[in-house]
Write a protein that holds these residues in place. Structure first.
Motif, short mmCIF file in Angstrom:
data_model
loop_
_atom_site.label_atom_id
_atom_site.label_comp_id
_atom_site.label_asym_id
_atom_site.label_seq_id
_atom_site.Cartn_x
_atom_site.Cartn_y
_atom_site.Cartn_z
N GLU A 1 0.82 -1.21 0.00
CA GLU A 1 0.00 0.00 0.00
C GLU A 1 0.85 1.26 0.00
N ALA A 2 2.14 1.12 0.36
CA ALA A 2 3.01 2.30 0.46
C ALA A 2 4.12 2.32 -0.57
N VAL A 3 4.38 1.18 -1.23
CA VAL A 3 5.49 1.08 -2.18
C VAL A 3 4.98 0.61 -3.53
N ASP A 4 5.39 1.32 -4.59
CA ASP A 4 5.03 0.93 -5.95
C ASP A 4 6.20 0.30 -6.70
N ALA A 5 7.42 0.68 -6.33
CA ALA A 5 8.58 0.23 -7.09
C ALA A 5 9.78 0.06 -6.17
N ILE A 6 10.68 -0.83 -6.59
CA ILE A 6 11.93 -0.99 -5.85
C ILE A 6 13.10 -0.85 -6.81
N VAL A 7 14.18 -0.31 -6.28
CA VAL A 7 15.45 -0.21 -7.01
C VAL A 7 16.43 -1.15 -6.31
N ILE A 8 16.97 -2.11 -7.05
CA ILE A 8 17.94 -3.05 -6.49
C ILE A 8 19.34 -2.60 -6.90
N VAL A 9 20.18 -2.38 -5.90
CA VAL A 9 21.53 -1.88 -6.14
C VAL A 9 22.53 -2.95 -5.68
N PRO A 10 23.29 -3.56 -6.60
CA PRO A 10 24.26 -4.60 -6.22
C PRO A 10 25.52 -4.00 -5.62
N LEU A 11 25.37 -3.37 -4.46
CA LEU A 11 26.42 -2.54 -3.88
C LEU A 11 27.68 -3.32 -3.53
N GLY A 12 27.53 -4.62 -3.25
CA GLY A 12 28.67 -5.40 -2.82
C GLY A 12 29.47 -6.02 -3.95
N PHE A 13 29.13 -5.72 -5.20
CA PHE A 13 29.70 -6.46 -6.32
C PHE A 13 30.38 -5.54 -7.33
N VAL A 14 31.49 -6.01 -7.85
CA VAL A 14 32.24 -5.27 -8.84
C VAL A 14 31.68 -5.50 -10.24
N SER A 15 31.17 -6.70 -10.49
CA SER A 15 30.70 -7.04 -11.84
C SER A 15 29.44 -7.89 -11.78
N ASP A 16 28.81 -8.05 -12.93
CA ASP A 16 27.63 -8.91 -13.05
C ASP A 16 28.08 -10.36 -13.17
N HIS A 17 28.16 -11.06 -12.05
CA HIS A 17 28.48 -12.49 -12.12
C HIS A 17 27.27 -13.29 -11.68
N MET A 18 27.47 -14.58 -11.39
CA MET A 18 26.32 -15.46 -11.20
C MET A 18 25.42 -15.03 -10.05
#
Length: 365
Positions: free
Chosen positions: A261-278
């Protein structure tokens, strides 16, 4: 604050399989010494098999190596970039042999991990020591290491830009920033390891230096935004027995707890990672996204630094910082925790289950 001569840079990665036949041997390497049967490993292997048995991490490191070489060349710095992995070819010991054959005797390591913990810092230092020992190069080749770069501007800038772009995209879709929730995600680790991350003579609060560093960087990222929605630090990719406490909340649990009821969208931030891995592709882009979409949330996942020019430039800044013996007061850091130190302190980032092993680039043990 000395200015040592270095012959080459040693880029140190985690490693990953590059085909279906590599998956189980790779996972055996990752879990070496834990006695985990192949049947259990096959459960994790399904993540890799979903993507053809190929982790993107090796291709990323090839691209990062090339980008570092290009930046060195542009700056007129005559250093070779060697590359070796912890868990898959090319291995670190292969890079050490290569260094010796080329006549290199002093290497400066860059580990592809920004934060302080056993697996993200000390284990790389142990890997360097083991590679020297395995090749008979201990006492012949020296390996130093750049400081942990969690709050270096070059690492943080891509996350600031990524969150800014994500929030702008959501606004363009008519979503009120006040109804957006930002999830900064990093790899969970055992609480016992987290509490021992960083120097032992400093109290960093719950989660030790590992959690404190992530919180501090997330605060910097959000402070740089034009709008500042609610955010929290979450964790992912936990493994190990249920009886062992790990850092929480898990990102999927955090998503499930959000008020629809209070949230429509989320932003996911891979803060702990240097690259897109598995663990980014599966845990975030697959599991977390599915959990969010099932709840009816719009989802935007921001990029990892990858080979962003700011990140690549920042890594070479760290190299030149060491080469030139730059004074601490002149070393850039965006949080009050930094700039981090070059030489790790005694008992820093202990693994209580494995004990202390020989490690380079630090004060014993």
């Amino acid at each position: 604050m000395t200015a040592p001569h270095y012959d080459a840079i040693l880029l140190a990665g985690f490693g990953g399989p590059e085909g279906q036949d590599d998956v189980i041997p790779f996972l055996r390497n990752v879990t070496r010494g834990r006695g985990i049967p192949d049947e259990r490993l096959e459960e994790v292997a399904t993540h890799y098999r979903h993507f053809g048995g190929i982790s993107p991490i090796n291709d990323h490191n090839r691209a990062l190596k090339a980008a570092l070489e290009a930046e060195l060349s542009a700056r007129g710095v005559n250093l070779t970039v060697l590359w070796g992995n912890r868990n898959w070819a090319p291995y670190l010991k292969d890079a050490v042999v290569d260094a010796h054959e080329r006549g290199y005797r002093r290497l400066l390591g860059i580990a592809t991990s920004a934060y302080s913990s056993y697996s993200s810092c000390r284990q790389y230092r142990e890997d360097f020591a083991a590679a020297l020992d395995d090749t008979g190069m201990a006492g012949v080749i020296t390996i130093d290491k750049v400081r942990q770069f969690f709050d270096h501007p070059g690492f943080v800038a891509p996350f600031i830009a990524g969150v800014s772009d994500a929030l702008a995209e959501l606004e363009d879709h008519g979503i009120d920033p006040g109804r957006v929730h930002v999830l900064f995600s990093t790899h969970s680790i055992p609480i016992t390891d987290a509490e021992r991350s960083g120097p032992r003579d400093v109290d960093f609060g719950p989660g030790g230096a590992y959690a404190a560093q992530h919180r501090a960087v997330a605060e910097v990222v959000m402070a740089a935004q034009r709008t500042r929605p609610a955010w929290q630090l979450v964790y992912q990719s936990r493994s190990g027995p249920p009886s062992m406490p790990w850092l929480e909340p898990d990102i999927v649990d955090a998503i499930d707890s959000l008020d629809r009821e209070a949230v429509d969208a989320i932003v996911i931030v891979p803060l702990g990672f240097v690259s897109d891995h598995m663990e980014v592709m599966w845990d975030l882009d697959t599991e977390a996204r599915e959990a969010a979409e099932q709840r009816g949330f719009r989802v935007v996942r921001t990029p990892t630094p990858g080979v962003d020019p700011a990140f690549v430039s920042g890594l070479i800044d760290l190299v030149q910082e060491r080469m030139n013996g730059v004074d601490e007061a002149d070393r850039p850091a965006l949080t009050e925790l930094g700039p981090w130190f070059d030489v790790c302190r005694p008992a820093c980032c202990e693994n209580v289950r494995a004990g202390f092993k020989p490690a380079v680039a630090g004060v014993a043990p």
